[in-house]
Write an enzyme that holds these catalytic residues in place. Structure first.
Site, mmCIF file in Angstrom:
data_model
loop_
_atom_site.group_PDB
_atom_site.id
_atom_site.type_symbol
_atom_site.label_atom_id
_atom_site.label_comp_id
_atom_site.label_asym_id
_atom_site.label_seq_id
_atom_site.Cartn_x
_atom_site.Cartn_y
_atom_site.Cartn_z
ATOM 1 N N LYS A 128 0.831 -1.210 0.000
ATOM 2 C CA LYS A 128 0.000 0.000 0.000
ATOM 3 C C LYS A 128 0.862 1.255 0.000
ATOM 4 C CE LYS A 128 -2.387 -2.764 -0.409
ATOM 5 N NZ LYS A 128 -2.426 -4.216 -0.300
ATOM 6 N N GLY A 150 -4.182 -11.938 -10.303
ATOM 7 C CA GLY A 150 -4.979 -11.998 -9.078
ATOM 8 C C GLY A 150 -4.767 -10.724 -8.277
ATOM 9 N N VAL A 151 -5.111 -10.811 -6.994
ATOM 10 C CA VAL A 151 -5.048 -9.632 -6.131
ATOM 11 C C VAL A 151 -3.646 -9.015 -6.129
ATOM 12 C CG1 VAL A 151 -5.343 -8.857 -3.752
ATOM 13 C CG2 VAL A 151 -6.788 -10.672 -4.652
ATOM 14 N N ILE A 152 -2.646 -9.835 -5.814
ATOM 15 C CA ILE A 152 -1.296 -9.291 -5.633
ATOM 16 C C ILE A 152 -0.708 -8.864 -6.979
ATOM 17 C CG2 ILE A 152 1.040 -9.869 -4.824
ATOM 18 C CD1 ILE A 152 -0.270 -11.648 -2.708
ATOM 19 N N GLU A 163 -2.555 -14.464 -17.384
ATOM 20 C CA GLU A 163 -3.444 -15.159 -16.438
ATOM 21 C C GLU A 163 -3.963 -16.443 -17.085
ATOM 22 O OE1 GLU A 163 -4.770 -14.985 -13.169
ATOM 23 O OE2 GLU A 163 -5.619 -16.842 -13.964
ATOM 24 N N VAL A 191 1.583 -19.666 -18.510
ATOM 25 C CA VAL A 191 3.036 -19.624 -18.687
ATOM 26 C C VAL A 191 3.598 -21.039 -18.599
ATOM 27 C CG1 VAL A 191 5.187 -18.811 -17.652
ATOM 28 C CG2 VAL A 191 3.220 -17.270 -17.842
ATOM 29 N N ASP A 232 -3.278 -17.447 7.724
ATOM 30 C CA ASP A 232 -3.030 -18.035 6.400
ATOM 31 C C ASP A 232 -2.691 -19.520 6.457
ATOM 32 O OD1 ASP A 232 -3.377 -15.520 5.367
ATOM 33 O OD2 ASP A 232 -1.421 -15.403 4.375
ATOM 34 N N ALA A 288 -5.351 -10.672 5.925
ATOM 35 C CA ALA A 288 -4.850 -10.299 7.249
ATOM 36 C C ALA A 288 -5.984 -10.253 8.275
ATOM 37 C CB ALA A 288 -4.157 -8.941 7.156
ATOM 38 N N HIS A 317 -24.181 14.330 2.468
ATOM 39 C CA HIS A 317 -24.007 14.737 1.069
ATOM 40 C C HIS A 317 -23.003 15.884 1.007
ATOM 41 C CE1 HIS A 317 -24.948 15.760 -3.082
ATOM 42 N NE2 HIS A 317 -25.002 17.032 -2.692
HETATM 43 P P1 FAD Z 1 2.081 -14.017 8.256
HETATM 44 O O1 FAD Z 1 1.711 -12.592 8.162
HETATM 45 O O2 FAD Z 1 2.608 -14.718 7.115
HETATM 46 O O3 FAD Z 1 2.921 -14.185 9.552
HETATM 47 C C1 FAD Z 1 3.443 -15.414 9.947
HETATM 48 C C2 FAD Z 1 4.671 -15.155 10.792
HETATM 49 O O4 FAD Z 1 5.066 -16.368 11.409
HETATM 50 C C3 FAD Z 1 5.874 -14.677 9.984
HETATM 51 O O5 FAD Z 1 6.378 -13.506 10.551
HETATM 52 C C4 FAD Z 1 6.871 -15.832 10.100
HETATM 53 O O6 FAD Z 1 8.220 -15.390 10.152
HETATM 54 C C5 FAD Z 1 6.470 -16.441 11.428
HETATM 55 N N1 FAD Z 1 6.837 -17.844 11.569
HETATM 56 C C6 FAD Z 1 6.566 -18.875 10.707
HETATM 57 N N2 FAD Z 1 7.025 -20.034 11.202
HETATM 58 C C7 FAD Z 1 7.610 -19.744 12.392
HETATM 59 C C8 FAD Z 1 8.262 -20.516 13.375
HETATM 60 N N3 FAD Z 1 8.392 -21.846 13.261
HETATM 61 N N4 FAD Z 1 8.751 -19.890 14.471
HETATM 62 C C9 FAD Z 1 8.623 -18.540 14.609
HETATM 63 N N5 FAD Z 1 8.008 -17.763 13.730
HETATM 64 C C10 FAD Z 1 7.497 -18.353 12.631
HETATM 65 N N6 FAD Z 1 -4.058 -9.167 3.067
HETATM 66 C C11 FAD Z 1 -5.029 -8.276 3.305
HETATM 67 O O7 FAD Z 1 -5.935 -8.569 4.094
HETATM 68 N N7 FAD Z 1 -5.030 -7.040 2.703
HETATM 69 C C12 FAD Z 1 -4.065 -6.666 1.837
HETATM 70 O O8 FAD Z 1 -4.080 -5.549 1.309
HETATM 71 C C13 FAD Z 1 -3.020 -7.584 1.560
HETATM 72 N N8 FAD Z 1 -2.014 -7.249 0.717
HETATM 73 C C14 FAD Z 1 -1.004 -8.133 0.509
HETATM 74 C C15 FAD Z 1 0.019 -7.765 -0.355
HETATM 75 C C16 FAD Z 1 1.078 -8.632 -0.602
HETATM 76 C C17 FAD Z 1 2.188 -8.199 -1.527
HETATM 77 C C18 FAD Z 1 1.119 -9.894 0.079
HETATM 78 C C19 FAD Z 1 2.267 -10.833 -0.139
HETATM 79 C C20 FAD Z 1 0.095 -10.265 0.931
HETATM 80 C C21 FAD Z 1 -0.985 -9.394 1.149
HETATM 81 N N9 FAD Z 1 -2.038 -9.744 1.997
HETATM 82 C C22 FAD Z 1 -3.053 -8.847 2.214
HETATM 83 C C23 FAD Z 1 -2.098 -11.048 2.693
HETATM 84 C C24 FAD Z 1 -1.647 -10.897 4.141
HETATM 85 O O9 FAD Z 1 -0.341 -10.383 4.174
HETATM 86 C C25 FAD Z 1 -1.716 -12.242 4.840
HETATM 87 O O10 FAD Z 1 -3.036 -12.741 4.722
HETATM 88 C C26 FAD Z 1 -1.376 -12.107 6.319
HETATM 89 O O11 FAD Z 1 -0.095 -11.577 6.506
HETATM 90 C C27 FAD Z 1 -1.469 -13.469 7.000
HETATM 91 O O12 FAD Z 1 -1.245 -13.301 8.350
HETATM 92 P P2 FAD Z 1 -0.694 -14.475 9.267
HETATM 93 O O13 FAD Z 1 -0.501 -13.859 10.612
HETATM 94 O O14 FAD Z 1 -1.535 -15.659 9.127
HETATM 95 O O15 FAD Z 1 0.715 -14.876 8.635
HETATM 96 P P1 AMP Z 2 -4.286 -15.105 -6.482
HETATM 97 O O1 AMP Z 2 -4.677 -16.484 -6.026
HETATM 98 O O2 AMP Z 2 -5.367 -14.054 -6.333
HETATM 99 O O3 AMP Z 2 -2.998 -14.644 -5.863
HETATM 100 O O4 AMP Z 2 -4.024 -15.225 -8.060
HETATM 101 C C1 AMP Z 2 -3.055 -16.068 -8.630
HETATM 102 C C2 AMP Z 2 -3.417 -16.236 -10.090
HETATM 103 O O5 AMP Z 2 -2.321 -16.839 -10.806
HETATM 104 C C3 AMP Z 2 -4.619 -17.149 -10.328
HETATM 105 O O6 AMP Z 2 -5.634 -16.410 -10.969
HETATM 106 C C4 AMP Z 2 -4.073 -18.277 -11.212
HETATM 107 O O7 AMP Z 2 -5.007 -18.668 -12.205
HETATM 108 C C5 AMP Z 2 -2.850 -17.642 -11.862
HETATM 109 N N1 AMP Z 2 -1.836 -18.624 -12.340
HETATM 110 C C6 AMP Z 2 -1.365 -19.730 -11.706
HETATM 111 N N2 AMP Z 2 -0.428 -20.400 -12.458
HETATM 112 C C7 AMP Z 2 -0.302 -19.700 -13.632
HETATM 113 C C8 AMP Z 2 0.497 -19.846 -14.827
HETATM 114 N N3 AMP Z 2 1.370 -20.859 -15.001
HETATM 115 N N4 AMP Z 2 0.357 -18.924 -15.829
HETATM 116 C C9 AMP Z 2 -0.510 -17.881 -15.677
HETATM 117 N N5 AMP Z 2 -1.283 -17.701 -14.573
HETATM 118 C C10 AMP Z 2 -1.196 -18.575 -13.552
#
Ligand code: FAD
Ligand code: AMP
Length: 483
Positions: free
Chosen positions: A58, A190-192, A211, A245, A324, A332, A456
């Site tokens: 962001k 997708g989203v990312i 895609e 791909v 996750d 998140a 408004h």
């Molecule tokens: P994580 O945030 O992945 O945290 C897990 C933590 O556990 C990590 O710090 C890791 O180091 C630690 N860990 C793992 N194993 C161990 C271990 N054995 N011992 C100690 N520590 C450990 N989500 C949204 O809702 N809105 C968004 O706008 C959004 N934008 C995103 C943009 C990008 C580029 C990406 C990559 C993701 C985005 N997400 C977004 C998804 C979001 O980041 C994840 O859904 C969220 O971080 C998941 O939270 P979590 O706590 O489950 O895991």
């Molecule tokens: P998201 O799950 O929102 O992060 O989106 C990931 C996207 O990647 C999905 O829409 C998939 O269909 C796409 N995808 C996965 N593998 C491939 C590939 N080999 N070539 C093109 N797109 C892909």
């Protein structure tokens, strides 16, 4: 510090840190273990979200949007700007400062709430014991009545495009480019992929998103997805559907590395495209590497997620898992709510989480946001419903702000009029959809929203008008149905 805890959380992402804070608030002696380190080797809290996910993406989306506006939109408002330029290393530096501030904030919250923040790697042993290996490799065993696993997810790699961290990167690498790539490939629209593609497209990259699926944003409501595709394509994102791909080759051209990507196009023919950088955004997978001892008693499901029930209990007594690393959308806020639920359950409360109302946002410009059921889902379920749509073009605030693209789509149950879903592409969509999420939590009908007084001029008026349109009595546009 005693090594016996009421709760040990493994992972300090938005799922884990929220669980730890809530548990501590409830008077439980709590520790949170985190293995993430910064480039100096210091432990860092916040997980993917704060370090390489929601927050840094962001920050770059906001910087690139300001740049794009200054270059292309200010003139229309009568603002002269002269030459506009982008200093990419400064933009990345700013993003790093934002990340540091936010992750430092979590460490501060841990202190304030008396959560023991332990840096190192946690491993779940039998009988809810946890082995902590610190950053120097020293091990000790901690004891807890309850363990919450919140180890998150990592990017999926695909064999046709192995990440080398230089030319082919994952989402983390795409947050660290030092210059604007002229030609940028994104695998996965997708989203990312759309968010990161937007960042670099606004800064001047020619972006091609490849895609594999034949529909755009397949899980979103397709009225909104189609509108979003039109808007993003107009902005210059070249989104190619049905393009899978199949291979990639990094080559050198005039001393500069580039990547030739091979894919099957919409006609099933082999096609090639050359890029200066390639971002692989094909999804994320649950991360459990080294997390579970063989006798931990925790089971995984067929997708590699930790198996949990609706209350986030794993198959081992006293062990919970959230975020996750378990089933459900990788968002998140979904993990954070699970964190609250589990902490409160451990404290003896009866909290449950409503998995039916989880907003989902894509931070393109305009934003794409949704909550509840899509029209496609309702159709497939055989449900009867009414739909109201309203375009931002008829919203004064949106026109004044030059943000009049997109629409709100509201869906309500045909018999009860309860709102079943809301889908938006348009200005502030993330915040507008949240208003509807609150209404849905309270069981509101479309009529309730239509009867609510909205300020408004606001973008929110599009939500009210879409609710009115469900029954054919929107005010600021001709209605299809009359009442
Ligand atoms: P994580 O945030 O992945 O945290 C897990 C933590 O556990 C990590 O710090 C890791 O180091 C630690 N860990 C793992 N194993 C161990 C271990 N054995 N011992 C100690 N520590 C450990 N989500 C949204 O809702 N809105 C968004 O706008 C959004 N934008 C995103 C943009 C990008 C580029 C990406 C990559 C993701 C985005 N997400 C977004 C998804 C979001 O980041 C994840 O859904 C969220 O971080 C998941 O939270 P979590 O706590 O489950 O895991
Ligand atoms: P998201 O799950 O929102 O992060 O989106 C990931 C996207 O990647 C999905 O829409 C998939 O269909 C796409 N995808 C996965 N593998 C491939 C590939 N080999 N070539 C093109 N797109 C892909």
């Amino acid at each position: 510090m005693s090594d016996k805890y009421d709760v040990i959380v493994i992972g300090s992402g938005p799922a884990g840190y929220v669980a730890a804070i809530r548990a501590a608030q409830l008077g439980l002696k709590t520790a949170c273990i985190e293995k993430w380190r910064d480039d100096k080797g210091n432990g860092v809290n916040g997980g993917t979200c704060l370090n390489v996910g929601c927050i840094p993406s962001k920050a770059l989306l906001d910087s690139s949007h300001k740049y794009h506006d200054a270059k292309h939109a200010f003139e229309g408002h009568g603002i002269g700007t002269g030459d506009i330029s982008i200093d990419v290393p400064s933009m990345i530096e700013r993003k790093n400062r934002v990340v540091k501030q936010m992750s430092g904030g979590i460490t501060g919250l841990f202190k304030a709430n008396k959560v023991d923040s332990l840096y190192g790697t946690g491993k779940l042993l039998a009988n809810h014991k946890v082995e902590l290996t610190d950053n120097d490799g020293n091990k000790k065993v901690l004891d807890a009545d309850n363990v919450i696993l919140a180890s998150g997810s990592i990017p999926v790699n695909i064999p046709p495009a192995p990440v080398d961290g230089e030319v082919i990167v994952d989402s983390t690498g795409a947050l660290e480019f030092t210059e604007v790539p002229e030609r940028l490939g994104v695998i996965g629209a997708g989203v990312i992929g759309l968010e990161l593609g937007s960042v670099w497209s606004r800064l001047g990259s020619k972006v091609v998103c490849l895609e594999a699926l034949d529909s755009f944003l397949a899980i979103m409501d397709q009225t909104i997805a189609k509108e979003a595709k039109k808007i993003l394509t107009k902005q210059g994102l070249d989104i190619r559907l049905s393009c899978r791909v199949t291979g990639s080759e990094v080559v050198e051209n005039n001393g500069k590395k580039e990547v030739i990507v091979t894919y099957t196009d919409q006609d099933g023919k082999e096609a090639k495209e050359t890029f200066d950088k390639l971002i692989v955004c094909v999804g994320r997978r649950p991360y459990t590497d080294g997390l579970l001892a063989d006798d931990s008693g925790v089971k995984l499901d067929e997708r590699g997620s930790i198996y949990v029930n609706d209350l986030c209990s794993t198959s081992a007594p006293g062990v919970w898992a959230i975020g996750d690393v378990v089933r459900g959308p990788m968002l998140a806020h979904k993990g954070s709510e699970e964190g609250v639920m589990v902490a409160e359950r451990i404290a003896g409360e009866k909290t449950v989480m409503n998995y039916d109302i989880i907003p989902n946002v894509i931070y393109t410009h305009p934003e794409i946001a949704s909550v509840g059921k899509t029209e496609e889902q309702l159709k497939a379920d055989g449900e009867s419903y009414n739909v109201g749509t309203f375009p931002f073009l008829a919203i004064g605030r949106a026109v004044a702000a030059d943000e009049a693209e997109g629409m709100v789509k509201m869906i309500a149950d045909e018999k009860t009029d309860r709102v079943l879903g809301c889908h938006i592409v348009g200005p502030a969509a993330a915040d507008l959809v949240q208003q509807v999420a609150i209404a849905m939590e309270f069981g509101s009908t479309a009529e309730d929203i239509g009867l609510t007084v909205f300020g408004h001029p606001t973008f929110s008026e599009a939500v009210k008008e879409a609710a009115l349109a469900v029954h054919g009595h929107a005010i600021h546009m001709p209605n299809r149905k009359k009442r």
